[in-house]
Scaffold this motif. Structure first.
Motif, PDB file in Angstrom:
ATOM      1  N   MET A 289      29.841  41.518  -1.369  1.00  9.76           N
ATOM      2  CA  MET A 289      28.495  41.350  -0.870  1.00  9.76           C
ATOM      3  C   MET A 289      28.553  40.349   0.161  1.00  9.76           C
ATOM      4  N   PHE A 290      28.304  40.670   1.274  1.00  9.27           N
ATOM      5  CA  PHE A 290      28.148  39.864   2.550  1.00  9.27           C
ATOM      6  C   PHE A 290      26.659  39.957   2.804  1.00  9.27           C
ATOM      7  N   PRO A 291      25.745  38.642   2.641  1.00  7.57           N
ATOM      8  CA  PRO A 291      26.167  37.346   1.994  1.00  7.57           C
ATOM      9  C   PRO A 291      26.284  37.411   0.526  1.00  7.57           C
ATOM     10  N   THR A 292      27.112  36.837  -0.026  1.00  4.16           N
ATOM     11  CA  THR A 292      27.467  36.648  -1.506  1.00  4.16           C
ATOM     12  C   THR A 292      26.410  35.721  -2.210  1.00  4.16           C
ATOM     13  N   THR A 293      26.270  34.494  -1.749  1.00  2.46           N
ATOM     14  CA  THR A 293      25.075  33.681  -2.538  1.00  2.46           C
ATOM     15  C   THR A 293      24.244  33.023  -1.546  1.00  2.46           C
ATOM     16  N   GLY A 294      23.151  32.651  -2.002  1.00  2.00           N
ATOM     17  CA  GLY A 294      22.106  31.756  -1.347  1.00  2.00           C
ATOM     18  C   GLY A 294      21.788  30.847  -1.836  1.00  2.00           C
ATOM     19  N   ARG A 295      21.273  29.559  -1.058  1.00  2.00           N
ATOM     20  CA  ARG A 295      20.715  28.283  -1.594  1.00  2.00           C
ATOM     21  C   ARG A 295      19.718  27.897  -0.801  1.00  2.00           C
ATOM     22  N   ILE A 296      18.558  27.717  -1.721  1.00  2.00           N
ATOM     23  CA  ILE A 296      17.421  27.198  -1.137  1.00  2.00           C
ATOM     24  C   ILE A 296      17.442  25.634  -1.187  1.00  2.00           C
ATOM     25  N   HIS A 297      17.369  24.708  -0.152  1.00  2.00           N
ATOM     26  CA  HIS A 297      17.483  23.171  -0.067  1.00  2.00           C
ATOM     27  C   HIS A 297      16.146  22.569   0.289  1.00  2.00           C
ATOM     28  N   MET A 298      16.025  21.489  -0.608  1.00  2.00           N
ATOM     29  CA  MET A 298      14.456  20.905  -0.745  1.00  2.00           C
ATOM     30  C   MET A 298      14.728  19.422  -0.567  1.00  2.00           C
ATOM     31  N   ALA A 299      13.966  18.734  -0.093  1.00  2.00           N
ATOM     32  CA  ALA A 299      13.813  17.165   0.012  1.00  2.00           C
ATOM     33  C   ALA A 299      12.475  16.918   0.466  1.00  2.00           C
ATOM     34  N   PRO A 356      18.947  16.051  -0.068  1.00  2.00           N
ATOM     35  CA  PRO A 356      18.212  17.111  -0.624  1.00  2.00           C
ATOM     36  C   PRO A 356      19.239  17.600  -2.038  1.00  2.00           C
ATOM     37  N   THR A 357      18.211  18.472  -2.528  1.00  2.00           N
ATOM     38  CA  THR A 357      18.900  19.180  -3.500  1.00  2.00           C
ATOM     39  C   THR A 357      18.785  20.586  -3.264  1.00  2.00           C
ATOM     40  N   TYR A 358      19.544  21.540  -4.414  1.00  2.00           N
ATOM     41  CA  TYR A 358      19.389  22.998  -3.848  1.00  2.00           C
ATOM     42  C   TYR A 358      19.306  23.689  -5.163  1.00  2.00           C
ATOM     43  N   HIS A 359      18.740  24.786  -4.862  1.00  2.00           N
ATOM     44  CA  HIS A 359      18.770  26.085  -5.956  1.00  2.00           C
ATOM     45  C   HIS A 359      19.533  27.238  -5.623  1.00  2.00           C
ATOM     46  N   THR A 360      20.280  27.542  -6.383  1.00  2.00           N
ATOM     47  CA  THR A 360      21.555  28.844  -6.082  1.00  2.00           C
ATOM     48  C   THR A 360      21.036  30.151  -6.457  1.00  2.00           C
ATOM     49  N   LEU A 361      21.031  31.020  -5.594  1.00  3.14           N
ATOM     50  CA  LEU A 361      21.058  32.366  -5.963  1.00  3.14           C
ATOM     51  C   LEU A 361      22.169  33.154  -5.797  1.00  3.14           C
ATOM     52  N   ASP A 362      22.812  33.624  -6.812  1.00 11.65           N
ATOM     53  CA  ASP A 362      24.129  34.340  -6.758  1.00 11.65           C
ATOM     54  C   ASP A 362      24.013  35.981  -6.701  1.00 11.65           C
ATOM     55  N   PHE A 363      23.937  36.482  -5.498  1.00  9.70           N
ATOM     56  CA  PHE A 363      23.501  37.745  -5.494  1.00  9.70           C
ATOM     57  C   PHE A 363      24.566  38.949  -5.881  1.00  9.70           C
ATOM     58  N   THR A 364      25.819  38.479  -6.330  1.00  8.24           N
ATOM     59  CA  THR A 364      26.766  39.079  -7.280  1.00  8.24           C
ATOM     60  C   THR A 364      26.451  39.549  -8.409  1.00  8.24           C
ATOM     61  N   SER A 365      25.565  38.691  -9.190  1.00  9.78           N
ATOM     62  CA  SER A 365      25.285  38.630 -10.628  1.00  9.78           C
ATOM     63  C   SER A 365      23.884  38.588 -11.036  1.00  9.78           C
ATOM     64  N   MET A 366      22.970  38.228 -10.015  1.00  9.01           N
ATOM     65  CA  MET A 366      21.562  37.801 -10.552  1.00  9.01           C
ATOM     66  C   MET A 366      20.875  39.177 -10.822  1.00  9.01           C
ATOM     67  N   LYS A 367      19.753  39.273 -11.551  1.00 11.66           N
ATOM     68  CA  LYS A 367      19.157  40.260 -11.987  1.00 11.66           C
ATOM     69  C   LYS A 367      17.980  40.141 -11.049  1.00 11.66           C
ATOM     70  N   GLU A 368      17.562  41.622 -10.599  1.00  6.96           N
ATOM     71  CA  GLU A 368      16.495  41.550  -9.689  1.00  6.96           C
ATOM     72  C   GLU A 368      14.966  41.032 -10.360  1.00  6.96           C
ATOM     73  N   ASP A 373       9.971  35.602 -10.448  1.00 10.12           N
ATOM     74  CA  ASP A 373       9.372  34.266 -10.578  1.00 10.12           C
ATOM     75  C   ASP A 373      10.392  33.396 -10.399  1.00 10.12           C
ATOM     76  N   ILE A 374      10.319  32.243  -9.690  1.00 15.29           N
ATOM     77  CA  ILE A 374      11.430  31.288  -9.433  1.00 15.29           C
ATOM     78  C   ILE A 374      10.794  29.842  -9.596  1.00 15.29           C
ATOM     79  N   ASP A 375      11.333  29.177 -10.593  1.00 11.62           N
ATOM     80  CA  ASP A 375      10.994  27.682 -10.895  1.00 11.62           C
ATOM     81  C   ASP A 375      12.215  26.718 -10.891  1.00 11.62           C
ATOM     82  N   ILE A 376      11.885  25.816 -10.004  1.00 14.87           N
ATOM     83  CA  ILE A 376      13.074  24.861  -9.487  1.00 14.87           C
ATOM     84  C   ILE A 376      12.429  23.579  -9.854  1.00 14.87           C
ATOM     85  N   PRO A 377      13.097  22.828 -10.692  1.00 14.21           N
ATOM     86  CA  PRO A 377      12.708  21.333 -10.962  1.00 14.21           C
ATOM     87  C   PRO A 377      13.091  20.658  -9.991  1.00 14.21           C
ATOM     88  N   LEU A 378      12.385  19.285  -9.671  1.00 17.52           N
ATOM     89  CA  LEU A 378      12.585  18.498  -8.634  1.00 17.52           C
ATOM     90  C   LEU A 378      12.594  17.137  -9.113  1.00 17.52           C
TER      91      LEU A 378
END
Length: 538
Positions: A289-299, A356-368, A373-378
């Motif tokens: 898969m292109f792209p393979t993974t994505g990351r949301i960065h936060m600070a 910053p910190t980040y939250h990873t989404l693996d497009f190759t294995s994650m479920k739809e 609902d995405i919950d990210i601790p800070l």
């Protein structure tokens, strides 16, 4: 082959029946069943009239699977009922063999086109008003029709495609990721999910793909067809398929998916879900898969300019005599309304007050469903004593090729993209000291307008003596609508260190106040202390 929906000189056999003979020289025809009005596939032996099909397949519950270059297996449901015996349901398997690979591909596309006409409920069953309605796909069930209509209209216009193509960071990174990993594309089957103008399909063909299926649901599919046809060295290996990836059928599995499904904050527009669905429907095991993974960065960030600018927007509602009307009862709602808009712009990374910190989404294995609902601790540690005005966010995606791993980033300080960055501004800032811990949560809740509601909580924990006992000193919360951002792209961008900000005039405001206000660098409309009073900080 007489027409796209009539295939002659085919062979078929009922493999679910014992010792079923093979019918040679037969005809396969797609059409509408006279009895039900629903789409059907008729298989007629040689010498038989079309009105007497040997086998008639209801496409409402039929599926096809590719067995070989020109061989297909069609599965459909059947039922059997006898007097005094409960009705039994079973599956029937019909093997269909076409003459050539070209006819095989056309047969598959005709099957998917006719299957899309399946109606809800019993095939062809009229409703009380005499009309029929189309069955809802997974996309239609979770997305409002009005939102989808606007979405596909937007991306069906060339000016918006041009805006994305002219983002040379975006387009150049995709081109490099494909060309640097030719070994992943050479001789492979590629599916372009949400193909748009078809540019990524053309890149894949340039890299040597055996065939590319470009799936596009908007009217842009017609423009893409013309663009691809205008590149004769590549067009023979690209097929445009108009439709949603949740609904279309493809004649073969893909070795690699390519797509540009990223929106603001990575997830806006909810196309990542379609990307994951395409993976489950079309991608072969061990496919890429292109792209393979994505990351949301936060600070956390501190930006006094931005905060006062947003607070000033609500000053209109502080008028006590607007044509004889007191507007102040609505000031509080207006104030909060402006802070419910995420700010989209490019900012200086020096405004960040913590790594910053980040939250990873693996497009190759994650479920739809994980995208609903995405919950990210800070958790951060402040690098300086200042006011925290909210949370800054950006994203990056990885193209994990066999030869080269390449990142596409939207980070502050990097070359600017059409995504820019996003900031969630708190209506009530936090005061922190250097070394103080900042905790909280970023919660993204998907909704049917193809976007997310953002719930942000940030807290400043106890600092100094006794901090080991924990405890929260201040907490600020915000509810923002990702679909309705404040595009701050035309604002002058003057970047300074935090301690300098309170000594400078706001760049977006014309000075019309007192000399003292100008010397202090505050808006003549509202001061920082006044903003604090509005927020209940003093």
């Amino acid at each position: 082959m007489a027409s796209p929906d009539l295939f002659q000189n085919v062979a078929f056999s009922d493999v679910s029946a014992a010792a079923a003979p093979v019918a040679e020289g037969a005809t396969a025809a797609f059409g509408v069943a006279a009895a039900t009005g629903g789409p059907r596939l008729s298989l007629v032996k040689a010498g038989k009239p079309d009105v007497e099909p040997t086998i008639e397949i209801d496409l409402s519950d039929a599926q096809i699977f590719k067995l070989g270059p020109s061989e297909w297996l069609c599965l459909c449901g059947e039922s059997e009922a006898k007097a005094g015996v409960e009705e039994k349901s079973f599956s029937r398997a019909i093997k269909v063999v076409l003459r050539t690979e070209a006819e095989s591909k056309a047969f598959s596309l005709a099957f998917q086109r006719w299957k899309q006409q399946v109606i809800s409920g019993k095939a062809g069953e009229p409703l009380e008003n005499g009309s029929i309605i189309a069955s809802k796909s997974k996309f239609d069930k979770k997305i409002e029709a009005s939102s989808a209509k606007m979405y596909f209209h937007y991306y069906g216009q060339l000016l918006h495609q041009q805006n994305m193509l002219q983002d040379f960071v975006r387009t150049g990174t995709y081109y490099a990721a494909v060309m640097e990993n030719r070994s992943d594309f050479e001789g492979r089957v590629v599916v372009d999910v949400g193909a748009g103008s078809g540019i990524l399909s053309l890149f894949a063909a340039q890299a040597g793909a055996r065939h590319v299926y470009a799936v596009e649901a908007s009217e842009m599919a017609e423009h893409a067809q013309r663009l691809i046809s205008g590149n004769p060295s590549l067009c023979q290996r690209i097929t445009i398929i108009k439709g949603k990836v949740e609904e279309v059928e493809l004649p073969e599995k893909a070795d690699i998916l390519i797509s540009e499904p990223m929106g603001t904050l990575l997830v806006n527009e909810r196309m990542l879900e379609s990307y994951v669905i395409a993976r489950d429907r079309f991608l072969a095991p061990d496919g890429k898969m292109f792209p393979t993974t994505g990351r949301i960065h936060m600070a956390p960030f501190s930006d006094e300019y931005l905060y006062v600018e947003m607070a000033n927007k609500a000053l209109f509602w502080q008028q006590h005599n607007f044509f004889g009307v007191d507007l102040t009862p609505l000031h509080g709602s207006a104030f909060q309304g402006y802070f419910s808009q995420p700010v989209v712009d490019a900012f200086d990374p020096r405004l960040l007050i913590s790594p910053p910190t980040y939250h990873t989404l693996d497009f190759t294995s994650m479920k739809e469903e994980e995208l609903y609902d995405i919950d990210i601790p800070l958790s951060f540690v402040a690098s300086a004593g200042t006011r925290v005005h909210g949370l800054a966010c950006w994203f990056d995606v990885l193209f994990n090729g066999s030869t080269v791993q390449r990142w596409l980033t939207t980070a502050p300080g990097s070359p600017t993209t059409h995504w820019y960055q996003l900031r969630c501004v708190l209506s009530q800032p936090l005061y922190v000291m250097a070394g103080q811990e900042i905790t909280g949560r970023l919660h993204l809740a998907a909704h049917s307008a193809q976007s997310y509601t953002v719930y942000l909580t940030m807290s400043a924990k106890m600092w100094g003596v006794g901090a080991e006992q924990g405890g929260i000193l201040q907490t600020s919360t915000g509810k923002l609508e990702l679909k309705e951002p404040y595009y701050r792209l035309s604002q002058p961008q003057s970047y300074m260190l935090q301690q300098d900000q309170q000594q400078q005039q706001l760049p977006s405001l014309q000075p019309q106040g007192s000399e003292q206000q100008m010397q202090e660098g505050l808006s003549p409309g509202i001061t920082i202390d006044q903003v604090d009073q509005e927020c209940g900080l003093h």
